[in-house]
Design a protein around this motif. Structure first.
Motif, PDB file in Angstrom:
ATOM      1  N   ARG A 126     -21.822   2.025  -8.293  1.00 22.81           N
ATOM      2  CA  ARG A 126     -20.864   3.204  -8.432  1.00 22.81           C
ATOM      3  C   ARG A 126     -19.545   2.822  -8.249  1.00 22.81           C
ATOM      4  N   ARG A 127     -19.258   1.705  -7.393  1.00 23.65           N
ATOM      5  CA  ARG A 127     -17.675   1.280  -7.356  1.00 23.65           C
ATOM      6  C   ARG A 127     -17.505   0.436  -8.727  1.00 23.65           C
ATOM      7  N   TYR A 128     -18.157  -0.179  -9.119  1.00 21.75           N
ATOM      8  CA  TYR A 128     -17.782  -0.793 -10.373  1.00 21.75           C
ATOM      9  C   TYR A 128     -17.557  -0.158 -11.565  1.00 21.75           C
ATOM     10  N   ASP A 129     -18.513   1.033 -11.753  1.00 21.43           N
ATOM     11  CA  ASP A 129     -18.715   1.912 -12.586  1.00 21.43           C
ATOM     12  C   ASP A 129     -17.403   2.681 -12.599  1.00 21.43           C
ATOM     13  N   GLY A 130     -17.284   2.962 -11.488  1.00 20.59           N
ATOM     14  CA  GLY A 130     -15.857   4.028 -11.096  1.00 20.59           C
ATOM     15  C   GLY A 130     -14.521   3.289 -11.946  1.00 20.59           C
ATOM     16  N   VAL A 131     -14.577   1.977 -11.610  1.00 18.25           N
ATOM     17  CA  VAL A 131     -13.207   1.312 -12.262  1.00 18.25           C
ATOM     18  C   VAL A 131     -13.464   1.363 -13.753  1.00 18.25           C
ATOM     19  N   LEU A 132     -14.603   1.149 -14.204  1.00 19.96           N
ATOM     20  CA  LEU A 132     -14.618   1.043 -15.825  1.00 19.96           C
ATOM     21  C   LEU A 132     -14.661   2.395 -16.439  1.00 19.96           C
ATOM     22  N   SER A 133     -14.943   3.645 -15.510  1.00 21.31           N
ATOM     23  CA  SER A 133     -14.762   4.816 -16.130  1.00 21.31           C
ATOM     24  C   SER A 133     -13.076   5.010 -16.398  1.00 21.31           C
ATOM     25  N   ALA A 134     -12.541   4.645 -15.314  1.00 16.25           N
ATOM     26  CA  ALA A 134     -10.887   4.477 -15.404  1.00 16.25           C
ATOM     27  C   ALA A 134     -10.245   3.863 -16.259  1.00 16.25           C
ATOM     28  N   LYS A 135     -10.887   2.579 -16.506  1.00 12.94           N
ATOM     29  CA  LYS A 135     -10.250   1.769 -17.274  1.00 12.94           C
ATOM     30  C   LYS A 135     -11.472   0.925 -18.003  1.00 12.94           C
ATOM     31  N   PRO A 136     -12.041   1.409 -19.374  1.00 15.11           N
ATOM     32  CA  PRO A 136     -13.015   0.880 -19.707  1.00 15.11           C
ATOM     33  C   PRO A 136     -13.288  -0.574 -20.174  1.00 15.11           C
ATOM     34  N   ASP A 137     -12.003  -1.166 -20.321  1.00 13.98           N
ATOM     35  CA  ASP A 137     -11.791  -2.699 -20.433  1.00 13.98           C
ATOM     36  C   ASP A 137     -11.444  -3.484 -19.354  1.00 13.98           C
ATOM     37  N   HIS A 138     -11.854  -3.080 -18.274  1.00 16.75           N
ATOM     38  CA  HIS A 138     -11.485  -3.862 -17.120  1.00 16.75           C
ATOM     39  C   HIS A 138     -12.267  -5.157 -16.874  1.00 16.75           C
ATOM     40  N   PHE A 139     -11.556  -6.252 -17.086  1.00 17.36           N
ATOM     41  CA  PHE A 139     -12.286  -7.521 -17.233  1.00 17.36           C
ATOM     42  C   PHE A 139     -12.853  -7.954 -15.918  1.00 17.36           C
ATOM     43  N   ALA A 140     -12.249  -7.728 -14.891  1.00 18.10           N
ATOM     44  CA  ALA A 140     -13.036  -8.097 -13.448  1.00 18.10           C
ATOM     45  C   ALA A 140     -14.211  -7.262 -13.110  1.00 18.10           C
ATOM     46  N   ALA A 141     -13.982  -5.957 -13.477  1.00 16.34           N
ATOM     47  CA  ALA A 141     -15.011  -4.810 -13.373  1.00 16.34           C
ATOM     48  C   ALA A 141     -16.392  -5.305 -13.962  1.00 16.34           C
ATOM     49  N   PHE A 142     -16.048  -5.663 -15.513  1.00 19.27           N
ATOM     50  CA  PHE A 142     -17.179  -6.385 -16.277  1.00 19.27           C
ATOM     51  C   PHE A 142     -17.967  -7.604 -15.566  1.00 19.27           C
ATOM     52  N   ARG A 171     -10.271 -14.195 -26.314  1.00 15.94           N
ATOM     53  CA  ARG A 171      -9.606 -15.065 -26.156  1.00 15.94           C
ATOM     54  C   ARG A 171      -9.796 -15.953 -24.820  1.00 15.94           C
ATOM     55  N   VAL A 172     -10.505 -15.185 -23.934  1.00 15.21           N
ATOM     56  CA  VAL A 172     -10.880 -15.653 -22.547  1.00 15.21           C
ATOM     57  C   VAL A 172     -12.032 -16.463 -22.516  1.00 15.21           C
ATOM     58  N   LEU A 173     -11.867 -17.774 -22.253  1.00 13.94           N
ATOM     59  CA  LEU A 173     -13.053 -18.620 -22.299  1.00 13.94           C
ATOM     60  C   LEU A 173     -14.058 -18.426 -21.078  1.00 13.94           C
ATOM     61  N   ALA A 174     -13.590 -17.879 -19.879  1.00  9.84           N
ATOM     62  CA  ALA A 174     -14.498 -17.778 -18.822  1.00  9.84           C
ATOM     63  C   ALA A 174     -15.751 -16.924 -19.012  1.00  9.84           C
ATOM     64  N   SER A 175     -15.354 -15.832 -19.732  1.00 12.13           N
ATOM     65  CA  SER A 175     -16.309 -14.772 -20.067  1.00 12.13           C
ATOM     66  C   SER A 175     -17.418 -15.508 -20.874  1.00 12.13           C
ATOM     67  N   LYS A 176     -17.074 -16.516 -21.918  1.00 11.72           N
ATOM     68  CA  LYS A 176     -18.041 -16.914 -22.856  1.00 11.72           C
ATOM     69  C   LYS A 176     -18.864 -17.958 -22.019  1.00 11.72           C
ATOM     70  N   VAL A 177     -18.140 -18.388 -20.940  1.00 16.57           N
ATOM     71  CA  VAL A 177     -18.926 -19.669 -20.175  1.00 16.57           C
ATOM     72  C   VAL A 177     -20.148 -18.939 -19.445  1.00 16.57           C
ATOM     73  N   ARG A 178     -19.750 -17.751 -18.686  1.00 15.16           N
ATOM     74  CA  ARG A 178     -20.845 -16.912 -18.077  1.00 15.16           C
ATOM     75  C   ARG A 178     -21.786 -16.493 -19.082  1.00 15.16           C
TER      76      ARG A 178
END
Length: 231
Positions: A126-142, A171-178
């Protein structure tokens, strides 16, 4: 003074065994500032580390006077209260930090840690979904959502969150690595290989991309390809 410069000076003091001088550097930078800064955060966290909880609370109180509406202030008060054993007060401080900005991830992450420690995984979500609801492209929440799914055994959900991160920040490599690592965990070699190929194409000058490619290629049985990637 620039807060970052004050922190660097303080770190030099700490590194040379002059902890009191380092704290003086930080306190001086804080006194000259009219807003909540990195120096404030570093000062409070240093006080907590040294178990000087009353000094930490006094520093937070000074921040509240200078920046009463700042979510940073409420978020910093939480760790002080936690260190003093006041879980209820800490939770309230973190929640207060989210009120002016529901996408303020540091406070959501702190609440998620408390929920996770208590075994309340649905509340963590619920905490993470709340962040994504407010900012749907929040990288750290993803990334946090992906990690939660992986810990819960929901590898498909983890991959879905990471794919959203890659789409939002190509353009962010870290997410591709994960993402490639998550595909490996699912034994989905084809998609893992496709992901690293995209990573190498997007980051041709980054050695991390080639190391990732080599690891995936070894798993796929492509030893020659792995040697070529590392060369």
């Amino acid at each position: 003074d620039d807060p970052a410069f004050a922190i660097r000076r303080a770190l030099v003091r700490f590194g040379s065994g002059q902890a009191d001088k380092g704290l003086e550097e930080l306190a001086g930078a804080v006194e000259q500032s009219k807003a909540a800064t990195q120096a404030d955060e570093f000062l409070v966290l240093t006080y907590i580390e040294r178990k000087r909880y009353e000094d930490a609370m006094a520093a937070v109180a000074a921040m509240e006077k200078r920046a009463p509406q700042s979510p940073v202030t409420s978020n910093l008060k939480g760790p002080v209260l936690l260190a003093k054993g006041n879980m209820e007060g800490a939770t309230a401080s973190f929640e207060r930090a989210l009120k002016p900005d529901p996408a303020f991830f540091p406070a959501a992450a702190n609440l998620a840690r408390l929920d996770f420690a208590a075994g309340r995984l649905s509340d963590v979500r619920r905490r993470y979904d709340g962040v994504l609801s407010a900012k749907p492209d929040h990288f750290a929440a993803f990334l946090a959502s992906a990690e939660l799914d992986a810990l819960s055994g929901n590898l498909k959900g983890s991959v879905d969150s990471l794919r959203r991160a890659v789409r939002a920040y190509p353009r962010v490599l870290a997410s591709k690595v994960r993402l490639a690592t998550a595909y490996l965990a699912m034994n989905d070699i084809q998609h893992a290989v496709e992901t690293v190929e995209e990573a190498v194409t997007a980051h041709p000058d980054d050695p991390v991309a080639y190391i990732l490619a080599a690891n995936i290629q070894v798993r796929a049985g492509d030893i020659n390809g792995a040697v070529q990637s590392l060369s």
